[in-house]
Scaffold this active site. Structure first.
Site, PDB file in Angstrom:
ATOM      1  N   LYS A 104       0.816  -1.216   0.000  1.00  0.00           N
ATOM      2  CA  LYS A 104       0.000   0.000   0.000  1.00  0.00           C
ATOM      3  C   LYS A 104       0.846   1.260   0.000  1.00  0.00           C
ATOM      4  O   LYS A 104       0.464   2.266  -0.603  1.00  0.00           O
ATOM      5  CB  LYS A 104      -0.955  -0.020   1.199  1.00  0.00           C
ATOM      6  CG  LYS A 104      -2.034  -1.075   1.072  1.00  0.00           C
ATOM      7  CD  LYS A 104      -3.044  -1.003   2.212  1.00  0.00           C
ATOM      8  CE  LYS A 104      -4.130  -2.036   2.040  1.00  0.00           C
ATOM      9  NZ  LYS A 104      -5.133  -1.984   3.131  1.00  0.00           N
TER      10      LYS A 104
ATOM     11  N   LYS B 264      -8.748 -11.586  -7.040  1.00  0.00           N
ATOM     12  CA  LYS B 264      -9.898 -11.869  -6.190  1.00  0.00           C
ATOM     13  C   LYS B 264     -10.988 -10.820  -6.408  1.00  0.00           C
ATOM     14  O   LYS B 264     -10.717  -9.690  -6.825  1.00  0.00           O
ATOM     15  CB  LYS B 264      -9.487 -11.917  -4.717  1.00  0.00           C
ATOM     16  CG  LYS B 264      -9.043 -10.594  -4.121  1.00  0.00           C
ATOM     17  CD  LYS B 264      -8.679 -10.769  -2.654  1.00  0.00           C
ATOM     18  CE  LYS B 264      -8.281  -9.441  -2.013  1.00  0.00           C
ATOM     19  NZ  LYS B 264      -7.946  -9.595  -0.577  1.00  0.00           N
TER      20      LYS B 264
ATOM     21  N   LYS C 299     -14.579  -4.960  -4.026  1.00  0.00           N
ATOM     22  CA  LYS C 299     -15.492  -3.825  -4.184  1.00  0.00           C
ATOM     23  C   LYS C 299     -14.817  -2.648  -4.872  1.00  0.00           C
ATOM     24  O   LYS C 299     -15.482  -1.791  -5.446  1.00  0.00           O
ATOM     25  CB  LYS C 299     -16.021  -3.376  -2.814  1.00  0.00           C
ATOM     26  CG  LYS C 299     -17.181  -4.195  -2.307  1.00  0.00           C
ATOM     27  CD  LYS C 299     -17.649  -3.742  -0.948  1.00  0.00           C
ATOM     28  CE  LYS C 299     -16.797  -4.340   0.136  1.00  0.00           C
ATOM     29  NZ  LYS C 299     -17.364  -4.124   1.489  1.00  0.00           N
TER      30      LYS C 299
END
Length: 363
Positions: free
Chosen positions: A149, A229, A232
């Site tokens: 990240k 995967k 959202k």
């Protein structure tokens, strides 16, 4: 601090397995010091809105099972974790209530599990600070999510860097013995185990080393890119099925799901990931094995099989979607449940933090 006597562990459900990892002495309610702890489950989920099909099949179904298996289960809406990324305050408030409604509709029972909002229990933040003072910066730098990240954003916030410590505090605050996690969170649980050992060594035995519970359900993949995967945050709207999607939207997304040019339906995740993902989804929503799903697909081409999968998903999600709609119309009821959950959570958290404060020397 006097601790209650351990209750017997019930038999695990078939689809829950306990993972053991090398170089880790994982305890089952009894840590290396032979102190006995009551079996207690903790897990959290970020309020990013309504869960998708992968969340439901990979985590929430397990949560429902665990609340029927363990004497004390806590599920937290971890809003403190969510603000490591920019959040619109009004949207965050809506997301918290939407997630609350979704968890209830999926089967979480406030009479069996403590469902609460993390930020409403201030003990989480205070314990996180104390545990952060026992955790080295190199230890946190080695965690894979920080590396990933922080690279995506060129630089990461202090909150993003230290959120695994807050995660450890979430778990240890309730003296949790078992934590259902995904494979990508295993290293963060290992941090909680390490921090528990460090605290116990320095201040005396207080925390059990929590044990990992991994679901045997495979991850649901993106309908547009079966190598990734389901998420959202996927920019492709056809890639993800949310549990509030209409039957029409579900049918459209599955109809457009990426497969291949072979018409026969076979399970081969390596060479046919798209078709194999549909088989896994079908098996999971219909509560059957993959072999049974393949048998049902015999004689069908992939186009006809997609219709069969759509029907199974729609049948499974329709009652949940309707219940979410009803609960969304009652925000005061949802807020009341979270308030009740906060009270129950603090009854467990406050004595533990008071003992931590005493041992550290604050009082």
């Amino acid at each position: 601090m006097a601790l209650p006597v351990c209750t017997p562990v019930k038999r695990f459900f078939r689809f829950i397995q306990i993972s053991s990892f090398p170089r880790r002495s994982l305890c089952s309610g009894v840590c290396a010091t032979n102190k006995v702890y009551p079996h207690r489950v903790f897990s959290g989920i970020q309020p990013t809105g309504v869960p998708h099909l992968g969340n439901f099949l990979g985590a929430l179904e397990n949560w429902v099972a665990l609340q029927n298996q363990y004497p004390t289960v806590l599920y937290s809406i971890v809003d403190l974790h969510s603000i490591t990324q920019p959040q619109d305050p009004n949207q965050l408030r809506r997301n918290i209530l939407d997630l609350t409604a979704s968890l209830l509709a999926c089967g979480i029972d406030p009479e069996k599990a403590v469902l609460f909002q993390q930020s409403q229990v201030s003990e989480h933040a205070e314990l996180s600070w104390i545990l952060g003072c026992l955790t080295s910066m190199p230890r946190l730098r080695h965690l894979p999510q920080w590396k990933m990240k922080s690279k995506q954003k060129s630089e990461g916030s202090v909150g993003l860097f230290t959120y695994p410590v807050l995660q450890a505090a979430d778990i240890l605050l309730y003296q949790s013995t078992h934590v259902p996690v995904g494979e990508d969170q295993v290293q963060h649980l290992e941090l909680a185990q390490d921090v528990a050992r460090i605290f116990n060594h320095r201040y005396g035995d207080l925390f059990p080393e929590p044990r990992t519970l991994l679901s045997s359900t495979r991850k649901v993949k993106s309908l547009r890119d079966p190598s990734a995967k389901m998420s959202k945050s996927d920019p492709q709207t056809m890639a993800t099925i949310t549990i509030t999607d209409s039957p029409e939207d579900i049918a459209l997304k599955i109809r457009r799901a990426v497969t291949d040019f072979t018409s026969e339906v076979t399970f081969d995740p390596e060479t046919r990931p798209g078709v194999s993902n549909l088989l896994l989804i079908h098996a999971a929503v219909a509560a059957m094995g993959v072999e049974d799903a393949v048998s049902q697909a015999r004689g069908l081409d992939t186009g006809a099989y997609k219709k069969l999968v759509s029907e199974a998903v729609i049948q499974r999600l329709t009652p949940i979607r309707r219940e979410i709609g009803k609960l969304r119309a009652e925000p005061a009821y949802l807020e009341g449940l979270l308030t009740q959950g906060r009270v129950k959570a603090r009854e467990l958290a406050a004595p533990v933090l008071a003992e931590v404060r005493h041992r550290v020397g604050f009082c």
